[in-house]
Design a protein around this motif. Structure first.
Motif, PDB file in Angstrom:
ATOM      1  N   ASP A  15       0.930  -1.229   0.067  1.00  0.00           N
ATOM      2  CA  ASP A  15      -0.185  -0.100  -0.120  1.00  0.00           C
ATOM      3  C   ASP A  15       0.827   1.316   0.108  1.00  0.00           C
ATOM      4  O   ASP A  15       1.973   1.354   0.720  1.00  0.00           O
ATOM      5  N   ASN A  16       0.528   2.226  -0.893  1.00  0.00           N
ATOM      6  CA  ASN A  16       1.188   3.480  -1.065  1.00  0.00           C
ATOM      7  C   ASN A  16       1.297   4.042   0.392  1.00  0.00           C
ATOM      8  O   ASN A  16       2.474   4.593   0.666  1.00  0.00           O
ATOM      9  N   GLN A  17       0.576   4.418   1.344  1.00  0.00           N
ATOM     10  CA  GLN A  17       0.463   4.968   2.472  1.00  0.00           C
ATOM     11  C   GLN A  17       1.284   4.340   3.499  1.00  0.00           C
ATOM     12  O   GLN A  17       2.264   5.107   4.083  1.00  0.00           O
ATOM     13  N   PHE A  18       1.611   2.865   3.408  1.00  0.00           N
ATOM     14  CA  PHE A  18       2.297   2.268   4.189  1.00  0.00           C
ATOM     15  C   PHE A  18       3.924   2.605   3.663  1.00  0.00           C
ATOM     16  O   PHE A  18       4.783   2.921   4.597  1.00  0.00           O
ATOM     17  N   VAL A  19       4.140   2.645   2.385  1.00  0.00           N
ATOM     18  CA  VAL A  19       5.433   2.794   1.854  1.00  0.00           C
ATOM     19  C   VAL A  19       5.840   4.232   2.143  1.00  0.00           C
ATOM     20  O   VAL A  19       7.065   4.518   2.708  1.00  0.00           O
ATOM     21  N   TYR A  20       4.875   5.440   2.010  1.00  0.00           N
ATOM     22  CA  TYR A  20       5.530   6.492   2.458  1.00  0.00           C
ATOM     23  C   TYR A  20       5.454   7.140   3.752  1.00  0.00           C
ATOM     24  O   TYR A  20       5.874   8.011   4.160  1.00  0.00           O
ATOM     25  N   ASN A  21       4.601   6.419   4.469  1.00  0.00           N
ATOM     26  CA  ASN A  21       4.367   6.686   6.134  1.00  0.00           C
ATOM     27  C   ASN A  21       4.785   5.756   7.115  1.00  0.00           C
ATOM     28  O   ASN A  21       5.021   6.275   8.184  1.00  0.00           O
ATOM     29  N   ALA A  22       5.179   4.577   6.655  1.00  0.00           N
ATOM     30  CA  ALA A  22       5.528   3.781   7.851  1.00  0.00           C
ATOM     31  C   ALA A  22       6.954   3.900   8.333  1.00  0.00           C
ATOM     32  O   ALA A  22       7.847   4.309   7.352  1.00  0.00           O
ATOM     33  N   ARG A  23       7.402   3.778   9.605  1.00  0.00           N
ATOM     34  CA  ARG A  23       8.592   4.045   9.882  1.00  0.00           C
ATOM     35  C   ARG A  23       9.142   2.558  10.523  1.00  0.00           C
ATOM     36  O   ARG A  23       8.531   2.054  11.369  1.00  0.00           O
ATOM     37  N   TYR A  24      10.391   2.011   9.838  1.00  0.00           N
ATOM     38  CA  TYR A  24      10.629   0.692  10.553  1.00  0.00           C
ATOM     39  C   TYR A  24      12.201   0.644  10.281  1.00  0.00           C
ATOM     40  O   TYR A  24      12.804   1.347   9.177  1.00  0.00           O
ATOM     41  N   GLN A  25      13.062  -0.405  10.929  1.00  0.00           N
ATOM     42  CA  GLN A  25      14.540  -0.356  10.769  1.00  0.00           C
ATOM     43  C   GLN A  25      14.654  -1.790  10.679  1.00  0.00           C
ATOM     44  O   GLN A  25      14.571  -2.576  11.418  1.00  0.00           O
ATOM     45  N   LEU A  26      14.976  -1.969   9.239  1.00  0.00           N
ATOM     46  CA  LEU A  26      15.213  -3.436   8.927  1.00  0.00           C
ATOM     47  C   LEU A  26      16.923  -3.517   8.081  1.00  0.00           C
ATOM     48  O   LEU A  26      17.130  -2.798   7.465  1.00  0.00           O
ATOM     49  N   SER A  27      17.161  -4.551   8.410  1.00  0.00           N
ATOM     50  CA  SER A  27      18.565  -4.838   7.659  1.00  0.00           C
ATOM     51  C   SER A  27      18.302  -5.067   6.224  1.00  0.00           C
ATOM     52  O   SER A  27      16.902  -5.472   5.887  1.00  0.00           O
ATOM     53  N   ALA A  28      19.082  -5.029   5.377  1.00  0.00           N
ATOM     54  CA  ALA A  28      18.968  -5.510   3.742  1.00  0.00           C
ATOM     55  C   ALA A  28      18.418  -6.970   3.696  1.00  0.00           C
ATOM     56  O   ALA A  28      17.386  -7.189   2.993  1.00  0.00           O
ATOM     57  N   ARG A  29      19.068  -7.844   4.421  1.00  0.00           N
ATOM     58  CA  ARG A  29      18.539  -9.255   4.563  1.00  0.00           C
ATOM     59  C   ARG A  29      17.102  -9.252   5.019  1.00  0.00           C
ATOM     60  O   ARG A  29      16.324 -10.145   4.448  1.00  0.00           O
ATOM     61  N   GLU A  30      16.534  -8.637   5.917  1.00  0.00           N
ATOM     62  CA  GLU A  30      15.323  -8.811   6.548  1.00  0.00           C
ATOM     63  C   GLU A  30      14.321  -8.249   5.604  1.00  0.00           C
ATOM     64  O   GLU A  30      13.332  -8.698   5.527  1.00  0.00           O
ATOM     65  N   GLN A  31      14.785  -7.062   4.852  1.00  0.00           N
ATOM     66  CA  GLN A  31      14.030  -6.735   4.111  1.00  0.00           C
ATOM     67  C   GLN A  31      13.685  -7.214   2.928  1.00  0.00           C
ATOM     68  O   GLN A  31      12.676  -7.542   2.167  1.00  0.00           O
ATOM     69  N   LYS A  32      14.628  -8.068   2.415  1.00  0.00           N
ATOM     70  CA  LYS A  32      14.780  -9.021   1.230  1.00  0.00           C
ATOM     71  C   LYS A  32      13.643 -10.270   1.513  1.00  0.00           C
ATOM     72  O   LYS A  32      12.902 -10.556   0.619  1.00  0.00           O
TER      73      LYS A  32
END
Length: 162
Positions: A15-32
């Motif tokens: 969702d666009n709103q999640f991408v633009y407004n959510a804050r989180y800290q993930l490593s590259a591997r976690e994001q993948k």
């Protein structure tokens, strides 16, 4: 012979709103790993978030894509699973307390556990938090991320910018 699930063209839709407004800290591997799991969701047909069983072999392929050094797969997956169930997301809400908008907080996953898949392979079962459902299902406006283009990126920042 089973075709690896990441050789297909996986697209993660968020969702666009999640991408633009959510804050989180993930490593590259976690994001993948999260993007890989999101790419397995059918945002049109699915009515709820379902358990996803991913083989250790497929997870290893995703995690080794960045060519960074690492130890054994057991230690890598154990650490990854432990970190992912604890990591949260902060997102905007319309609720005000004391004249200031109060954010919401949710975790990425309800649970991650080792299982055997239908072929008997050692796998991990992932269940996204049900609170993420509005951001991953029945999407009207979304960002599409091609996982094949993200797998080779090395930093968490480069993945977020993509």
């Amino acid at each position: 012979m089973r075709m690896s699930t990441i050789t297909q063209k996986p697209i993660a839709r968020i969702d666009n709103q999640f991408v633009y407004n959510a804050r989180y800290q993930l490593s590259a591997r976690e994001q993948k790993v999260i993007l890989f799991l999101i790419s397995k969701i059918d945002p049109i047909r699915q009515e709820s978030l379902l358990e996803q069983v991913i083989s250790v072999k497929d997870l290893e392929t995703i995690l080794k894509g960045d060519a960074k050094r690492w130890g054994g797969i057991y230690q890598e997956l154990k650490g990854l699973a432990g970190r992912l169930v604890k990591k949260g997301i902060e997102f905007s809400t319309d609720i005000e307390i004391g004249g200031r908008k109060f954010p919401g907080y949710i975790n990425w996953f309800q649970g991650i556990e080792p299982v055997r898949d239908e072929e008997g392979n050692v796998s991990l079962s992932f269940l996204f938090s049900q609170k993420l459902q509005p951001f991953l299902l029945d999407l009207k406006e979304y960002v599409a991320v091609n996982l094949l283009e993200v797998v080779s990126l090395k930093s968490a920042f480069s993945i977020r910018m993509y």
